[in-house]
Design an enzyme around this catalytic site. Structure first.
Site, PDB file in Angstrom:
ATOM      1  N   ASP A 147     -10.514  19.453 -18.011  1.00 36.88           N
ATOM      2  CA  ASP A 147      -9.113  19.027 -17.893  1.00 36.88           C
ATOM      3  C   ASP A 147      -8.216  19.556 -19.010  1.00 36.88           C
ATOM      4  O   ASP A 147      -7.149  19.013 -19.265  1.00 36.88           O
ATOM      5  CB  ASP A 147      -9.036  17.501 -17.872  1.00 36.88           C
ATOM      6  CG  ASP A 147      -9.473  16.862 -19.177  1.00 36.88           C
ATOM      7  OD1 ASP A 147     -10.175  17.532 -19.961  1.00 36.88           O
ATOM      8  OD2 ASP A 147      -9.123  15.693 -19.410  1.00 36.88           O
ATOM      9  N   GLU A 148      -8.617  20.643 -19.660  1.00 42.59           N
ATOM     10  CA  GLU A 148      -7.823  21.125 -20.794  1.00 42.59           C
ATOM     11  C   GLU A 148      -7.977  22.628 -20.936  1.00 42.59           C
ATOM     12  O   GLU A 148      -9.062  23.177 -20.722  1.00 42.59           O
ATOM     13  CB  GLU A 148      -8.304  20.430 -22.074  1.00 42.59           C
ATOM     14  CG  GLU A 148      -7.469  20.733 -23.299  1.00 42.59           C
ATOM     15  CD  GLU A 148      -7.917  19.897 -24.491  1.00 42.59           C
ATOM     16  OE1 GLU A 148      -7.132  19.808 -25.455  1.00 42.59           O
ATOM     17  OE2 GLU A 148      -9.033  19.336 -24.469  1.00 42.59           O
TER      18      GLU A 148
END
Length: 388
Positions: A94-95
Site C-alpha cells: 500500500d505504499e
C-alpha cells in the site's frame, strides 16, 4: 494508502463508515491488522491484541481480513501510479515512491500531479490516500505521514530544513526506542539538535554507520533514487499457538515446519539468505527478536532450522510460556551469487532433498511429501507469511 486494509473492508460495509473498527480474526488470541482512524483516535493500534482493543473500545467493530481483496486493490493503485510515471518504487502492498520529475511537462507541477493521483485513486477504487511531495524520498515519506488521513503536503526544496528540524528525533529513519533513549541522554530531542551536533559525537554514541546516517538525514541529505527494481528484503513465517507453549520440543518442531517453509519460499524466488532471525512473543506479549549472520547464504530449511534452534536455546526460556514464534530470512542475495567456500563441497544433500520435495509439491500439492518428523502432531493453527 490510508488505513489500507480497514479502508478496503469498509468499502463493502458502508454502515461502518465513521465508526471505530479493526481488521482482525475474531478470536481471543488475535491481533489487530489494521484500524480505522476512528479506532486509532481511541488508542487502538496495529499489532495490538484484539482483547486489549476491546478493553479500550468495547463496541469496536471487528472485520475479518480478506488478503486477496487487498492484493486486488493494490494492483489497481500501482497501475494508476504507472500511468503517471514509469519510475515507481513499490515499498509494500500500500505504499510507493514516484519520481515525477519527467512527467511535469505532461501533467503539471508535482503538486498538481499529486492531486491528480489522489483524485484518480479515489475515482477508480473508492479509497483515500495521502501524498507527500518533496525533493528527497525521506522528506516525501515524512510529508505523506504528516498529511494523513486523506491529505496532501508539499515541502518545497527551499523549505525542507524549516519543515524537518522542529520534528522529534524519532522522525528520523533508523531511530527506534533504544536509539532515541541514547540520543535523549545526550540532550538531543529534535532533528535540529541532531543536525547541530558534531557528526563525530553521533558516531561515538551510535557507531560509524548509524551516526553518519542520522547526521546526513538531519540535514535532509538522501541521495537515493527511486528504484523500479523491487527485491524482497526478507521472507518469514509466524505461528500463533492456540494455547501458550512451554515445551521446548514442541517449539523446535514448530520451528522446523516454519524453517522448511521459509526455505521453500527462498528457493522459489531463487534467493538465499545471509541472515536468519527468530521472533518469540511470550504470553505477556513481550516480544524478543534474535538474528545471526551466516558465513555463507543459504536456502536450505535444515540449515535455517539449526540456526533458529540455537537462537532459541540462547534465550534460556526458563519455563516462560510462548504465544507466538516466527522465523525470518534476511540479507537476501541471488541464489548461487556468492563464491563457494574453499573448504566446502559444491553439493548439499539436504538441499538436493528439499529441491526434490519442491518438485513433488508443485506437481501433487505442498503437503504431498513432508519430512518424517512432521508426522508428530503439530498444532494446526493459523500461519502467516511475512515477506518484507
Amino acid at each position: 494508502m490510508d488505513a489500507f486494509f480497514a479502508s478496503v473492508e469498509v468499502l463493502e460495509r458502508p454502515e461502518v463508515v465513521g465508526k471505530p473498527a479493526v481488521v482482525a480474526h475474531d478470536s481471543p488470541r488475535s491481533v489487530v491488522t489494521s484500524a480505522t482512524y476512528e479506532a486509532r483516535a481511541l488508542g487502538i493500534r496495529s499489532a495490538m491484541p484484539l482483547v486489549q482493543a476491546r478493553r479500550l473500545v468495547p463496541d469496536v467493530i471487528v472485520l475479518e481480513p480478506h488478503f486477496e481483496k487487498y492484493r486486488h486493490y493494490s494492483r489497481l493503485v500501482m497501475k494508476i501510479f504507472h500511468d503517471f510515471t514509469p519510475l515507481v518504487e513499490q515499498l509494500s502492498i500500500d505504499e510507493a515512491f514516484l519520481d515525477v520529475s519527467g512527467a511535469t511537462k505532461i501533467f503539471g507541477t508535482p503538486e498538481e500531479i499529486a492531486s491528480l493521483i489522489r483524485t484518480r485513486v479515489k475515482a477508480v477504487t473508492g479509497l483515500p490516500c495521502s501524498v507527500g511531495v518533496a525533493s528527497t524520498k525521506f522528506v516525501a515519506k515524512l510529508a505523506s505521514t504528516k498529511s494523513k488521513p486523506n491529505g496532501l503536503l508539499v515541502i518545497p526544496e527551499e523549505d525542507t530544513l524549516q519543515f524537518l528540524h522542529p520534528l522529534p528525533i524519532d522522525a528520523l529513519w533508523g531511530v527506534g526506542k533504544k536509539t532515541a533513549e541514547v540520543l535523549k541522554r545526550r540532550g538531543l530531542h529534535t532533528v535540529s539538535d541532531v543536525a547541530h551536533s558534531p557528526e563525530s559525537s553521533l558516531i561515538s554514541a551510535l557507531g560509524q554507520a548509524a551516526g553518519s546516517h542520522l547526521y546526513a538525514l538531519a540535514w535532509a541529505r538522501d541521495p537515493r533514487p527511486v528504484s523500479t527494481e523491487r527485491v524482497d528484503k526478507s521472507m518469514g513465517k509466524e505461528h500463533t499457538f492456540t494455547e501458550d507453549v512451554t515445551d521446548l520440543d514442541t517449539l523446535k518442531a514448530t520451528l522446523l515446519f516454519q524453517a522448511d517453509q521459509v526455505g521453500a519460499q527462498l528457493r522459489k524466488a531463487q534467493l538465499e539468505a545471509r541472515t536468519i532471525g527468530l521472533k518469540v512473543t511470550y504470553s505477556d506479549f513481550e516480544s524478543i527478536t534474535r538474528s545471526r549472520t551466516l558465513p555463507e547464504a543459504t536456502s536450505v530449511g535444515r540449515e535455517i532450522h539449526k540456526v533458529v534452534c540455537e537462537l532459541l536455546e540462547d534465550l534460556r526460556l526458563g519455563g516462560r510460556s510462548v504465544r507466538l514464534m516466527g522465523v525470518r530470512a534476511a540479507s537476501l542475495v541471488e541464489a548461487g551469487g556468492q563464491q563457494l567456500s574453499l573448504w566446502e563441497e559444491d553439493t548439499d544433500p539436504w538441499k538436493d532433498a528439499e529441491i526434490a520435495m519442491d518438485q513433488v509439491g508443485e506437481k501433487f500439492g505442498p503437503d504431498s511429501v513432508r519430512p518424517a518428523s512432521f508426522l508428530r502432531k503439530i498444532e494446526p493453527t493459523r500461519e502467516s507469511g511475512t515477506p518484507g
